[in-house]
Design a protein around this motif. Structure first.
Motif, PDB file in Angstrom:
ATOM      1  N   LEU A  10      89.779  76.091  49.083  1.00  0.00           N
ATOM      2  CA  LEU A  10      89.989  76.039  47.396  1.00  0.00           C
ATOM      3  C   LEU A  10      90.034  77.425  47.079  1.00  0.00           C
ATOM      4  O   LEU A  10      90.580  77.508  45.913  1.00  0.00           O
ATOM      5  N   LEU A  11      89.284  78.474  47.452  1.00  0.00           N
ATOM      6  CA  LEU A  11      89.161  79.691  46.954  1.00  0.00           C
ATOM      7  C   LEU A  11      90.474  80.390  47.188  1.00  0.00           C
ATOM      8  O   LEU A  11      90.769  81.436  46.408  1.00  0.00           O
ATOM      9  N   ASN A  12      91.300  79.939  48.104  1.00  0.00           N
ATOM     10  CA  ASN A  12      92.647  80.662  48.396  1.00  0.00           C
ATOM     11  C   ASN A  12      93.779  80.001  47.491  1.00  0.00           C
ATOM     12  O   ASN A  12      94.906  80.223  47.859  1.00  0.00           O
ATOM     13  N   LYS A  13      93.568  79.419  46.558  1.00  0.00           N
ATOM     14  CA  LYS A  13      94.452  78.574  45.621  1.00  0.00           C
ATOM     15  C   LYS A  13      94.425  79.345  44.153  1.00  0.00           C
ATOM     16  O   LYS A  13      93.300  79.879  43.751  1.00  0.00           O
ATOM     17  N   GLU A  14      95.333  79.548  43.439  1.00  0.00           N
ATOM     18  CA  GLU A  14      95.516  80.075  42.248  1.00  0.00           C
ATOM     19  C   GLU A  14      96.179  78.907  41.095  1.00  0.00           C
ATOM     20  O   GLU A  14      96.831  78.182  41.604  1.00  0.00           O
ATOM     21  N   ILE A  15      95.701  78.993  40.007  1.00  0.00           N
ATOM     22  CA  ILE A  15      96.193  78.419  39.077  1.00  0.00           C
ATOM     23  C   ILE A  15      96.797  79.193  37.773  1.00  0.00           C
ATOM     24  O   ILE A  15      96.180  79.956  37.223  1.00  0.00           O
ATOM     25  N   HIS A  16      97.971  78.973  37.784  1.00  0.00           N
ATOM     26  CA  HIS A  16      98.978  79.747  36.680  1.00  0.00           C
ATOM     27  C   HIS A  16      99.034  78.998  35.369  1.00  0.00           C
ATOM     28  O   HIS A  16      99.727  78.046  35.258  1.00  0.00           O
ATOM     29  N   VAL A  17      98.792  79.899  34.268  1.00  0.00           N
ATOM     30  CA  VAL A  17      99.128  79.316  33.218  1.00  0.00           C
ATOM     31  C   VAL A  17      99.800  80.260  32.022  1.00  0.00           C
ATOM     32  O   VAL A  17      99.662  81.477  32.223  1.00  0.00           O
ATOM     33  N   THR A  18     100.801  79.522  31.584  1.00  0.00           N
ATOM     34  CA  THR A  18     101.281  80.258  30.384  1.00  0.00           C
ATOM     35  C   THR A  18     101.393  79.489  29.026  1.00  0.00           C
ATOM     36  O   THR A  18     101.557  78.259  29.235  1.00  0.00           O
ATOM     37  N   LEU A  19     101.108  80.345  28.068  1.00  0.00           N
ATOM     38  CA  LEU A  19     101.254  79.550  26.792  1.00  0.00           C
ATOM     39  C   LEU A  19     102.106  80.319  25.950  1.00  0.00           C
ATOM     40  O   LEU A  19     102.180  81.387  25.848  1.00  0.00           O
ATOM     41  N   CYS A  20     102.635  79.457  24.893  1.00  0.00           N
ATOM     42  CA  CYS A  20     104.003  80.244  24.268  1.00  0.00           C
ATOM     43  C   CYS A  20     104.279  79.369  23.165  1.00  0.00           C
ATOM     44  O   CYS A  20     103.704  78.320  22.963  1.00  0.00           O
ATOM     45  N   ASN A  21     104.865  79.844  22.247  1.00  0.00           N
ATOM     46  CA  ASN A  21     105.493  79.088  21.002  1.00  0.00           C
ATOM     47  C   ASN A  21     106.664  79.870  20.513  1.00  0.00           C
ATOM     48  O   ASN A  21     107.266  80.886  21.133  1.00  0.00           O
ATOM     49  N   ASP A  22     107.098  79.558  19.428  1.00  0.00           N
ATOM     50  CA  ASP A  22     108.409  79.993  18.882  1.00  0.00           C
ATOM     51  C   ASP A  22     108.215  81.255  17.939  1.00  0.00           C
ATOM     52  O   ASP A  22     109.009  81.742  17.404  1.00  0.00           O
ATOM     53  N   GLY A  23     107.225  81.985  18.268  1.00  0.00           N
ATOM     54  CA  GLY A  23     106.860  83.225  17.606  1.00  0.00           C
ATOM     55  C   GLY A  23     105.830  83.348  16.529  1.00  0.00           C
ATOM     56  O   GLY A  23     105.310  84.160  16.057  1.00  0.00           O
ATOM     57  N   ARG A  24     104.860  82.087  16.518  1.00  0.00           N
ATOM     58  CA  ARG A  24     103.601  82.236  15.792  1.00  0.00           C
ATOM     59  C   ARG A  24     102.526  82.455  16.432  1.00  0.00           C
ATOM     60  O   ARG A  24     102.477  82.563  17.741  1.00  0.00           O
ATOM     61  N   PRO A  25     101.126  82.799  15.815  1.00  0.00           N
ATOM     62  CA  PRO A  25     100.019  82.978  16.739  1.00  0.00           C
ATOM     63  C   PRO A  25      99.675  81.821  17.427  1.00  0.00           C
ATOM     64  O   PRO A  25      99.852  80.879  17.267  1.00  0.00           O
ATOM     65  N   VAL A  26      98.992  82.512  18.851  1.00  0.00           N
ATOM     66  CA  VAL A  26      98.434  81.687  19.677  1.00  0.00           C
ATOM     67  C   VAL A  26      97.034  81.985  19.944  1.00  0.00           C
ATOM     68  O   VAL A  26      96.721  82.977  19.971  1.00  0.00           O
TER      69      VAL A  26
END
Length: 217
Positions: free
Chosen positions: A17-33
């Motif tokens: 399980l430690l040889n696994k990665e979770i990739h996250v992308t957060l975005c929107n149309d140009g406003r703060p996140v």
């Protein structure tokens, strides 16, 4: 939407399980996140947490990689007027993801902190609030930030400075064990109207817990 919480489970299709990665992308149309992300390994154990702010969710998307399997919760801590889109996927460490291949080739923790120290752009950052900066000159589309420790907790803040006194992205990172669970993120630099960019990394942990940071672009 602002104030909402979503959870994503990576499951357990792999033995290590430690040889696994979770990739996250957060975005929107140009406003703060603004968001808080927590990787849960059981009901009361959160080995990694990240709190982020991006001034423009189109030009400065959040793109981070958590180490290990588990359930990831994402809470939009921003205003209800600032919704964000989340894309979450899991892979074996070193396989294809949004993190650049130059990171993938060198990301396995088996190489250890000493191996990371020998690579270009890597620095040891002492605790107690020590700050290191990496100026970025020229037309660069993105930079990859890698963080790990020699086995102690990892508490760091990564900031993107663009222009005078203008912080366009912040990530506050906590990992219970920065050796077994290193952290990486890719920082967008495209479309900048500010001229120069600088990536700043501060070690928020105590003096006895140095971290190793590498920025490549």
């Amino acid at each position: 939407d602002g104030g909402s919480l979503q959870t994503f489970s990576s499951g357990s299709p792999f033995t290590d399980l430690l040889n696994k990665e979770i990739h996250v992308t957060l975005c929107n149309d140009g406003r703060p996140v603004e968001a808080e992300m927590t990787l849960w390994d059981g009901p009361n154990n959160a080995p990694q947490k990240v709190k982020t702010y991006c001034s423009d969710g189109s030009r400065n998307r959040f793109k981070g990689t958590f180490s290990g399997s588990g359930t990831l919760s994402i809470e939009n801590t921003g205003s209800t007027a600032y919704p964000a889109k989340a894309n979450v996927n899991a892979s074996l460490r070193g396989s294809t993801s949004h993190v650049s291949r130059r990171y993938q080739r060198a990301s396995l923790p088996l190489q250890g902190p000493q191996g990371m120290k020998t690579r270009d752009g890597a620095l040891e950052i002492q605790g107690g609030g020590t700050l290191k900066t990496w100026p970025i000159v020229g037309p660069v589309q993105s930079a990859t930030v890698e963080l790990m420790s020699e086995g102690g907790p990892l508490d760091a803040v990564v900031e993107l400075w663009q222009g005078a006194a203008n912080v366009t992205q912040v990530a506050e990172i906590h990992s219970q064990d920065g050796y077994l669970r290193p952290y990486s993120m890719e920082v967008d630099l495209t479309g900048s109207d500010y001229g120069t960019s600088t990536i700043a990394i501060r070690n928020k942990g105590p003096l006895e817990y140095p971290i190793i940071a590498r920025v490549s672009f």
